[in-house]
Design a protein around this motif. Structure first.
Motif, mmCIF file in Angstrom:
data_model
loop_
_atom_site.group_PDB
_atom_site.id
_atom_site.type_symbol
_atom_site.label_atom_id
_atom_site.label_comp_id
_atom_site.label_asym_id
_atom_site.label_seq_id
_atom_site.Cartn_x
_atom_site.Cartn_y
_atom_site.Cartn_z
ATOM 1 N N ASP A 40 -4.166 5.561 -10.660
ATOM 2 C CA ASP A 40 -2.811 6.093 -10.680
ATOM 3 C C ASP A 40 -1.867 5.039 -11.261
ATOM 4 O OD1 ASP A 40 -1.223 8.542 -9.125
ATOM 5 O OD2 ASP A 40 -0.011 6.756 -9.422
ATOM 6 N N ALA A 41 -0.961 5.469 -12.130
ATOM 7 C CA ALA A 41 -0.062 4.535 -12.817
ATOM 8 C C ALA A 41 1.090 4.071 -11.943
ATOM 9 C CB ALA A 41 0.494 5.194 -14.082
ATOM 10 N N VAL A 42 1.276 4.699 -10.781
ATOM 11 C CA VAL A 42 2.433 4.383 -9.939
ATOM 12 C C VAL A 42 2.024 3.911 -8.548
ATOM 13 C CG1 VAL A 42 4.493 5.354 -8.824
ATOM 14 C CG2 VAL A 42 3.935 5.975 -11.189
ATOM 15 N N LEU A 43 1.079 4.586 -7.923
ATOM 16 C CA LEU A 43 0.738 4.304 -6.533
ATOM 17 C C LEU A 43 -0.092 3.029 -6.402
ATOM 18 C CD1 LEU A 43 -0.215 7.889 -5.302
ATOM 19 C CD2 LEU A 43 1.988 6.720 -5.100
ATOM 20 N N CYS A 44 0.140 2.317 -5.300
ATOM 21 C CA CYS A 44 -0.634 1.104 -5.010
ATOM 22 C C CYS A 44 -0.871 1.007 -3.519
ATOM 23 C CB CYS A 44 0.092 -0.145 -5.523
ATOM 24 S SG CYS A 44 1.601 -0.571 -4.610
ATOM 25 N N ASP A 45 -1.791 0.135 -3.138
ATOM 26 C CA ASP A 45 -2.022 -0.133 -1.727
ATOM 27 C C ASP A 45 -0.767 -0.806 -1.152
ATOM 28 O OD1 ASP A 45 -2.928 -2.087 0.561
ATOM 29 O OD2 ASP A 45 -4.505 -0.595 0.402
ATOM 30 N N THR A 65 -8.058 12.122 -2.099
ATOM 31 C CA THR A 65 -8.120 10.817 -1.448
ATOM 32 C C THR A 65 -7.655 9.752 -2.437
ATOM 33 O OG1 THR A 65 -9.980 11.483 -0.062
ATOM 34 C CG2 THR A 65 -9.609 9.124 -0.308
ATOM 35 N N TYR A 66 -6.885 8.794 -1.936
ATOM 36 C CA TYR A 66 -6.475 7.647 -2.742
ATOM 37 C C TYR A 66 -7.130 6.407 -2.148
ATOM 38 C CZ TYR A 66 -2.882 10.498 -4.964
ATOM 39 O OH TYR A 66 -2.219 11.472 -5.678
ATOM 40 N N ALA A 67 -7.772 5.597 -2.983
ATOM 41 C CA ALA A 67 -8.483 4.418 -2.490
ATOM 42 C C ALA A 67 -8.162 3.209 -3.347
ATOM 43 C CB ALA A 67 -9.987 4.667 -2.482
ATOM 44 N N CYS A 68 -8.150 2.046 -2.717
ATOM 45 C CA CYS A 68 -7.923 0.786 -3.413
ATOM 46 C C CYS A 68 -9.264 0.268 -3.922
ATOM 47 C CB CYS A 68 -7.276 -0.217 -2.472
ATOM 48 S SG CYS A 68 -7.034 -1.859 -3.191
ATOM 49 N N GLY A 69 -9.377 0.082 -5.219
ATOM 50 C CA GLY A 69 -10.627 -0.382 -5.796
ATOM 51 C C GLY A 69 -10.994 -1.784 -5.362
ATOM 52 N N VAL A 83 0.134 13.172 1.722
ATOM 53 C CA VAL A 83 -0.804 12.052 1.719
ATOM 54 C C VAL A 83 -0.183 10.919 2.534
ATOM 55 C CG1 VAL A 83 -2.012 10.342 0.323
ATOM 56 C CG2 VAL A 83 -1.781 12.692 -0.510
ATOM 57 N N ASP A 84 -0.895 10.439 3.532
ATOM 58 C CA ASP A 84 -0.399 9.372 4.401
ATOM 59 C C ASP A 84 -0.744 8.024 3.782
ATOM 60 O OD1 ASP A 84 0.274 7.594 6.413
ATOM 61 O OD2 ASP A 84 -0.403 8.932 8.018
ATOM 62 N N LEU A 85 0.268 7.334 3.245
ATOM 63 C CA LEU A 85 0.080 6.008 2.666
ATOM 64 C C LEU A 85 0.585 4.913 3.613
ATOM 65 C CD1 LEU A 85 1.010 6.731 -1.064
ATOM 66 C CD2 LEU A 85 -1.256 6.525 -0.033
ATOM 67 N N VAL A 86 0.631 5.235 4.898
ATOM 68 C CA VAL A 86 0.956 4.257 5.942
ATOM 69 C C VAL A 86 -0.292 3.898 6.723
ATOM 70 C CG1 VAL A 86 2.296 3.798 8.038
ATOM 71 C CG2 VAL A 86 3.345 5.061 6.140
ATOM 72 N N ALA A 224 9.333 -0.691 4.227
ATOM 73 C CA ALA A 224 9.151 -2.139 4.156
ATOM 74 C C ALA A 224 7.857 -2.531 3.457
ATOM 75 C CB ALA A 224 9.173 -2.744 5.564
ATOM 76 N N LYS A 225 6.973 -1.542 3.201
ATOM 77 C CA LYS A 225 5.710 -1.790 2.500
ATOM 78 C C LYS A 225 5.454 -0.624 1.555
ATOM 79 C CE LYS A 225 3.675 -4.255 6.455
ATOM 80 N NZ LYS A 225 2.562 -4.247 7.460
ATOM 81 N N LEU A 226 6.266 -0.505 0.539
ATOM 82 C CA LEU A 226 6.195 0.658 -0.328
ATOM 83 C C LEU A 226 4.898 0.678 -1.145
ATOM 84 C CD1 LEU A 226 9.832 1.016 -1.717
ATOM 85 C CD2 LEU A 226 8.691 2.423 0.008
ATOM 86 N N PRO A 227 4.268 1.843 -1.252
ATOM 87 C CA PRO A 227 3.016 1.972 -2.015
ATOM 88 C C PRO A 227 3.262 2.316 -3.479
ATOM 89 C CG PRO A 227 3.440 4.004 -0.865
ATOM 90 C CD PRO A 227 4.590 3.084 -0.527
ATOM 91 N N PHE A 228 4.197 1.614 -4.108
ATOM 92 C CA PHE A 228 4.518 1.850 -5.510
ATOM 93 C C PHE A 228 4.404 0.538 -6.280
ATOM 94 C CE2 PHE A 228 7.105 4.851 -2.965
ATOM 95 C CZ PHE A 228 6.406 6.002 -3.293
ATOM 96 N N GLN A 229 3.743 0.605 -7.434
ATOM 97 C CA GLN A 229 3.483 -0.603 -8.195
ATOM 98 C C GLN A 229 4.777 -1.256 -8.677
ATOM 99 O OE1 GLN A 229 0.387 -0.114 -11.180
ATOM 100 N NE2 GLN A 229 -0.522 1.566 -10.021
ATOM 101 N N THR A 230 4.708 -2.546 -8.891
ATOM 102 C CA THR A 230 5.865 -3.303 -9.368
ATOM 103 C C THR A 230 6.328 -2.751 -10.715
ATOM 104 O OG1 THR A 230 5.149 -5.287 -8.194
ATOM 105 C CG2 THR A 230 6.690 -5.595 -10.038
ATOM 106 N N ALA A 231 7.651 -2.546 -10.819
ATOM 107 C CA ALA A 231 8.284 -2.044 -12.051
ATOM 108 C C ALA A 231 7.671 -0.722 -12.516
ATOM 109 C CB ALA A 231 8.196 -3.092 -13.159
ATOM 110 N N SER A 232 7.453 0.203 -11.566
ATOM 111 C CA SER A 232 6.856 1.497 -11.910
ATOM 112 C C SER A 232 7.836 2.664 -11.771
ATOM 113 C CB SER A 232 5.636 1.769 -11.028
ATOM 114 O OG SER A 232 6.005 1.890 -9.663
#
Length: 330
Positions: A40-45, A65-69, A83-86, A224-232
């Motif tokens: 995904d170009a936007v979402l991150c762990d 499902t979203y997973a961190c490689g 989708v629960d990203l917490v 406080a822990k956003l699941p969005f990539q830097t500068a996305s």
């Protein structure tokens, strides 16, 4: 004649078998590609900030499902709604469960008010049935007036052009009253995301999305822990929300991190004076929601990393805040 027909049937069958044999691997390869993880170009762990990969499986229906490689941490759908990203999809240890219980028991009064109020299903039910309109007494613009100003503010960075894809986030989306309006104003190439911490708010948001025939990405997130990539992200809206964030400074810094250079943010919140809070001592005011002065908000935004900051007072006690991230060459 019969022999000729027989020979033609044999030849046609052989050709069909040959074609099936040669195309089967390609078909299988395409099928595997369809179900393979996609970055995904936007979402991150939210913890590591490593990109997430999206996988869709069919188990009686599509399951995302979203997973961190990097870490293997997986996040999934809850209640068929968001989708629960917490909270990752994994069994927690007895020690982790004990830590969660201790943190719940020993939270401060302010944390109880800020974190639990909007997770109450009754509050989520009431939010668009009078709760949000009551903010007008403190000077908040109505949602339609706020929507017009948000669109004007976001237009240079997002929503404006089909040939320049953009990503817009409605953070602390509540019941989606702003997200639904943004959905109708976005360009076709704009990716619009609605996110909140409250499970009950997200359920109400989904219900209203269905009623309005709106289909948006819906995530549970911790500001406080956003699941969005830097500068996305191109633009972020958070209406009537800052006073509810327990870790406000961390949340603002996370928004600034996730915004692109030149990206824009729009916030509204309460100022000191709302609900008579200027008539009680500071230590009492901070037992609940965190209300602000204009100067305090200007400092908070600057410290978070925003460039141009404009805090406008709407009497008697509402702040409308517009921020722009510095450009790369600034």
């Amino acid at each position: 004649m019969a022999g000729c027909t027989h020979m033609l049937l044999v030849a046609a069958t052989a050709q069909a078998l040959s074609t099936a044999t040669t195309t089967a691997p390609a078909a299988k390869a395409r099928l595997r590609t369809l179900f393979a993880p996609v970055a995904d170009a936007v979402l991150c762990d939210p913890e590591t900030k490593a990109p997430l990969e999206k996988t869709v499986k069919f188990v009686g229906g599509p399951v995302t499902t979203y997973a961190c490689g990097e870490t293997g941490t997986a996040y999934g759908e809850r209640l068929g709604t968001f989708v629960d990203l917490v909270e990752p999809k994994r069994a927690r240890t007895a020690s982790e469960l004990a830590d969660e219980l201790r943190s719940a028991v020993f939270r401060s009064n302010a944390e109880r008010v800020q974190m639990d109020t909007f997770r109450n299903p009754f509050v989520s039910f009431l939010y668009e049935r009078g709760w949000r309109d009551s903010f007008k007494r403190s000077g908040f613009p109505g949602i339609d007036e706020e929507f017009v100003e948000v669109c004007e503010w976001f237009e240079p960075a997002a929503l404006a052009s089909d040939d320049r894809p953009s990503v817009v986030l409605d953070l602390s989306c509540g019941t989606g009253l702003m997200a639904r309006r943004l959905a109708g104003a976005r360009a076709a190439s704009t990716r619009l995301i609605a996110a909140d911490y409250s499970e009950s708010m997200l359920l109400e948001t989904k219900r209203r999305f269905v009623e309005a025939d709106v289909d948006l990405e819906l995530y549970r997130v911790d500001v406080a822990k956003l699941p969005f990539q830097t500068a996305s992200l191109d633009a972020v809206h958070a209406g009537a929300a800052l006073h509810c964030w327990v870790e406000l400074e961390a949340g603002l810094a996370e928004i600034a991190r996730a915004l692109k250079p030149g990206g824009r943010a729009f916030f509204t919140t309460f100022l000191v004076g709302a609900m008579g809070t200027n008539r009680v001592p500071e230590q009492v005011r901070r037992q609940g929601y965190r209300f602000f002065t204009v100067e305090e908000l200007e400092t908070l935004m600057a410290d978070a990393g925003f460039g141009d900051v404009d805090v406008r007072r709407e009497d008697p006690a509402c702040a409308v805040i517009k921020c722009t991230m510095p450009e790369e060459d600034a």
